[in-house]
Design a protein around this motif. Sequence first.
Motif, PDB file in Angstrom:
ATOM      1  N   ALA A  24       7.282   0.904   0.337  1.00 50.82           N
ATOM      2  CA  ALA A  24       5.951   0.746   0.918  1.00 50.82           C
ATOM      3  C   ALA A  24       5.315  -0.490   0.295  1.00 50.82           C
ATOM      4  O   ALA A  24       5.481  -0.733  -0.897  1.00 50.82           O
ATOM      5  CB  ALA A  24       5.131   1.982   0.603  1.00 50.82           C
ATOM      6  N   LYS A  25       4.614  -1.249   1.101  1.00 51.79           N
ATOM      7  CA  LYS A  25       3.991  -2.457   0.558  1.00 51.79           C
ATOM      8  C   LYS A  25       2.874  -2.025  -0.390  1.00 51.79           C
ATOM      9  O   LYS A  25       1.989  -1.255   0.005  1.00 51.79           O
ATOM     10  CB  LYS A  25       3.416  -3.278   1.713  1.00 51.79           C
ATOM     11  CG  LYS A  25       3.315  -4.756   1.411  1.00 51.79           C
ATOM     12  CD  LYS A  25       2.968  -5.506   2.691  1.00 51.79           C
ATOM     13  CE  LYS A  25       2.589  -6.946   2.542  1.00 51.79           C
ATOM     14  NZ  LYS A  25       2.373  -7.554   1.306  1.00 51.79           N
ATOM     15  N   PRO A  26       2.938  -2.500  -1.663  1.00 50.11           N
ATOM     16  CA  PRO A  26       1.897  -2.062  -2.600  1.00 50.11           C
ATOM     17  C   PRO A  26       0.523  -2.564  -2.163  1.00 50.11           C
ATOM     18  O   PRO A  26       0.407  -3.634  -1.590  1.00 50.11           O
ATOM     19  CB  PRO A  26       2.308  -2.700  -3.926  1.00 50.11           C
ATOM     20  CG  PRO A  26       3.632  -3.320  -3.711  1.00 50.11           C
ATOM     21  CD  PRO A  26       3.870  -3.436  -2.241  1.00 50.11           C
ATOM     22  N   LYS A  27      -0.498  -1.773  -2.460  1.00 53.07           N
ATOM     23  CA  LYS A  27      -1.859  -2.177  -2.080  1.00 53.07           C
ATOM     24  C   LYS A  27      -2.290  -3.365  -2.927  1.00 53.07           C
ATOM     25  O   LYS A  27      -1.832  -3.526  -4.071  1.00 53.07           O
ATOM     26  CB  LYS A  27      -2.807  -1.006  -2.288  1.00 53.07           C
ATOM     27  CG  LYS A  27      -2.588   0.057  -1.232  1.00 53.07           C
ATOM     28  CD  LYS A  27      -3.653   1.125  -1.309  1.00 53.07           C
ATOM     29  CE  LYS A  27      -3.419   2.143  -0.219  1.00 53.07           C
ATOM     30  NZ  LYS A  27      -3.817   3.479  -0.612  1.00 53.07           N
ATOM     31  N   HIS A  28      -3.206  -4.160  -2.341  1.00 49.89           N
ATOM     32  CA  HIS A  28      -3.687  -5.366  -3.017  1.00 49.89           C
ATOM     33  C   HIS A  28      -4.236  -5.021  -4.408  1.00 49.89           C
ATOM     34  O   HIS A  28      -4.984  -4.062  -4.566  1.00 49.89           O
ATOM     35  CB  HIS A  28      -4.777  -6.019  -2.165  1.00 49.89           C
ATOM     36  CG  HIS A  28      -5.243  -7.311  -2.736  1.00 49.89           C
ATOM     37  ND1 HIS A  28      -4.425  -8.421  -2.798  1.00 49.89           N
ATOM     38  CD2 HIS A  28      -6.411  -7.660  -3.316  1.00 49.89           C
ATOM     39  CE1 HIS A  28      -5.080  -9.406  -3.376  1.00 49.89           C
ATOM     40  NE2 HIS A  28      -6.298  -8.973  -3.705  1.00 49.89           N
ATOM     41  N   LEU A  30      -2.412  -4.051  -6.947  1.00 45.19           N
ATOM     42  CA  LEU A  30      -1.548  -3.154  -7.727  1.00 45.19           C
ATOM     43  C   LEU A  30      -0.260  -3.844  -8.175  1.00 45.19           C
ATOM     44  O   LEU A  30       0.591  -3.217  -8.799  1.00 45.19           O
ATOM     45  CB  LEU A  30      -1.228  -1.885  -6.921  1.00 45.19           C
ATOM     46  CG  LEU A  30      -2.443  -1.017  -6.583  1.00 45.19           C
ATOM     47  CD1 LEU A  30      -2.017   0.285  -5.922  1.00 45.19           C
ATOM     48  CD2 LEU A  30      -3.273  -0.704  -7.841  1.00 45.19           C
ATOM     49  N   THR A  31      -0.094  -5.113  -7.821  1.00 42.79           N
ATOM     50  CA  THR A  31       1.015  -5.910  -8.377  1.00 42.79           C
ATOM     51  C   THR A  31       0.416  -7.221  -8.869  1.00 42.79           C
ATOM     52  O   THR A  31      -0.696  -7.586  -8.473  1.00 42.79           O
ATOM     53  CB  THR A  31       2.078  -6.227  -7.304  1.00 42.79           C
ATOM     54  OG1 THR A  31       1.440  -6.889  -6.211  1.00 42.79           O
ATOM     55  CG2 THR A  31       2.789  -4.981  -6.821  1.00 42.79           C
TER      56      THR A  31
END
Length: 543
Positions: A24-28, A30-31
Amino acid sequence: MTIILTPYWSDGVQKLKIAPQAPAKPKHGLTPPVLEDSIHAQRCLAQLRSKDKSIEKYIYLSALKDQDPEMFYRLCLEHMSEFTPIIYTPTVGDACLQYSHIYRRPEGLFISIKDKGKIRDVIRNWPKLDEARISVVTDGSRILGLGDLGVNGMPISIGKLSLYVAGAGIRPSSTIPICLDFGTNNEKFLEDPLYLGLRKPRLTGPEMTEFMDEFMHEMSVAFPKLLIQFEDFSTDNAFLYLERYRNKYPLFNDDIQGTGAVVLSGFMNAAQIACQASGNPLSSHRILFFGAGSAGVGVAMQLMSFFTLNGLSVQEARERIWLIDSQGLVFDGRGRLAEHKKYFSRKDYHGPPITDILDIIDYVQPTALLGLSTIPGAFSPAVIQAMAALNPRPIIFPLSNPVRLSECSFQEAVENTDGQVLFASGSPFPEMKYGNTTLYPGQGNNMYIFPGLGLGAILARVTSVTDSMVEASSLGLANSLTKEEHSMGLLYPQIKRIREISAHIAKEVIRASQKAGVDRSTELRTMTDTELLKFINNKMWNP
Ligand SMILES: NC(=O)C1=CN([C@@H]2O[C@H](COP(=O)(O)OP(=O)(O)OC[C@H]3O[C@@H](n4cnc5c(N)ncnc54)[C@H](O)[C@@H]3O)[C@@H](O)[C@H]2O)C=CC1
Ligand SMILES: CC(=O)C(=O)O
Ligand SMILES: [Mg+2]
């Protein structure tokens, strides 16, 4: 996906992750702000290479596979020759020896003798029942040449399946590593408080067979599309269970059949070169085996087809093979022999037992010496020199694993034959400079065969794995060398081409299954070879 499973040896509940899902694409936020994929690949490689010990590299890669399987397999494919010695032999041998100490998290399915009568319930805990296509099953009783390692054998099933994914594009979620726990006779493990398996002597005999019957039946019910690979069962049980189930379920034994196929393949290429140098016909080869266990006898059986393909009868082919075991030359007059040695036991030797390998070489005059004995250094300089004195291009294959159990090193083989040796080992050795030339060792390891053999068997949805399919995998591998690889003097193709090789092997295996009438994907029968190859490539999972 994360599910909760409780291993039978664990007090607590642990998380078992089965991978991979499309991440799943991590939420803005969170990376980190700049996490670019290709740079991250470099970062992972740098982290791997910063570790000095190979076991640390193994642990790092296990964690990477768990956390970021796409990255793990992508790097694996891009750096196959760097990764295989870590995730597979020789390092996987250390991982097995130390498994109960380096254990981090559950991976695979553990079924113990205590589960007899309720194996179905344990199997049904596997989270991806309908996706399963291939399982590597070990009982840990003879892991590589390291002996009885009990449940510490699990990393061998895991390692082989990683090669199925990397080498043949099997979907990771379609693989099931399985370790059956019948106890262990490994005293050190029994006394080790950290040992992860049952603390009781290994069970064999009728009770084990009852368990195996139940296990195989329940596997076939739970996973109707599954192919099973038996791995590293001790020799007696390896032959027993292969024969017991091979016509009932789709399965093969890697140590007997996979090894047979890979060695036949390398031998065919070596024999050609040796005969060009000696001027003798291919059918004149004389093969001496040092080691007469499941691997030695499995390879001997498969090498019969080298001779029959070159015009000899089955009887003549058998007479071209000699076995040595721990008591010396195997011959009829020696006394009682284990069942699996009888076929190749010599009927034409009537003297006293010969135990010294140099005396046996003198008697047999072999063109090829193959080691599957687990005895390091058994091919001493004197042995190698004796082979060189008999043959302009001696064939010497020390095939025992891991590296430290190899019957000789590549360097020893090269230096004692003045660079003329035709060499393949079970575990990898580095290439070496000799005079002005670079010499390349072959790796005669079943890792070249099982991914393609398995892929072909899965796609054809075979009802059983026939001898003709195993032979087809071997011929497919032998014929897959490029002109460049031949000119480099290689006996096996370069491992970086594993996907291409596996696809080619799978095609040959599917065709053989069709000829044998064991294929259920009958729609593949009408495809041309080009269409079939395209179909196979399209089926491969890519990270
Ligand atoms: N290169 C490859 O792809 C493969 C390599 N192998 C390796 O083959 C080796 C043997 O495996 P198995 O046949 O299952 O084991 P095994 O233990 O059943 O067989 C070993 C054989 O070596 C003989 N042996 C032991 N000590 C000896 C001595 N001092 N002199 C002469 N012979 C002796 C034994 O009598 C026995 O026949 C292992 O190291 C394994 O890793 C196995 C499968 C695949
Ligand atoms: C390679 C392999 O299967 C073995 O050494 O047992
Ligand atoms: Mg094995």
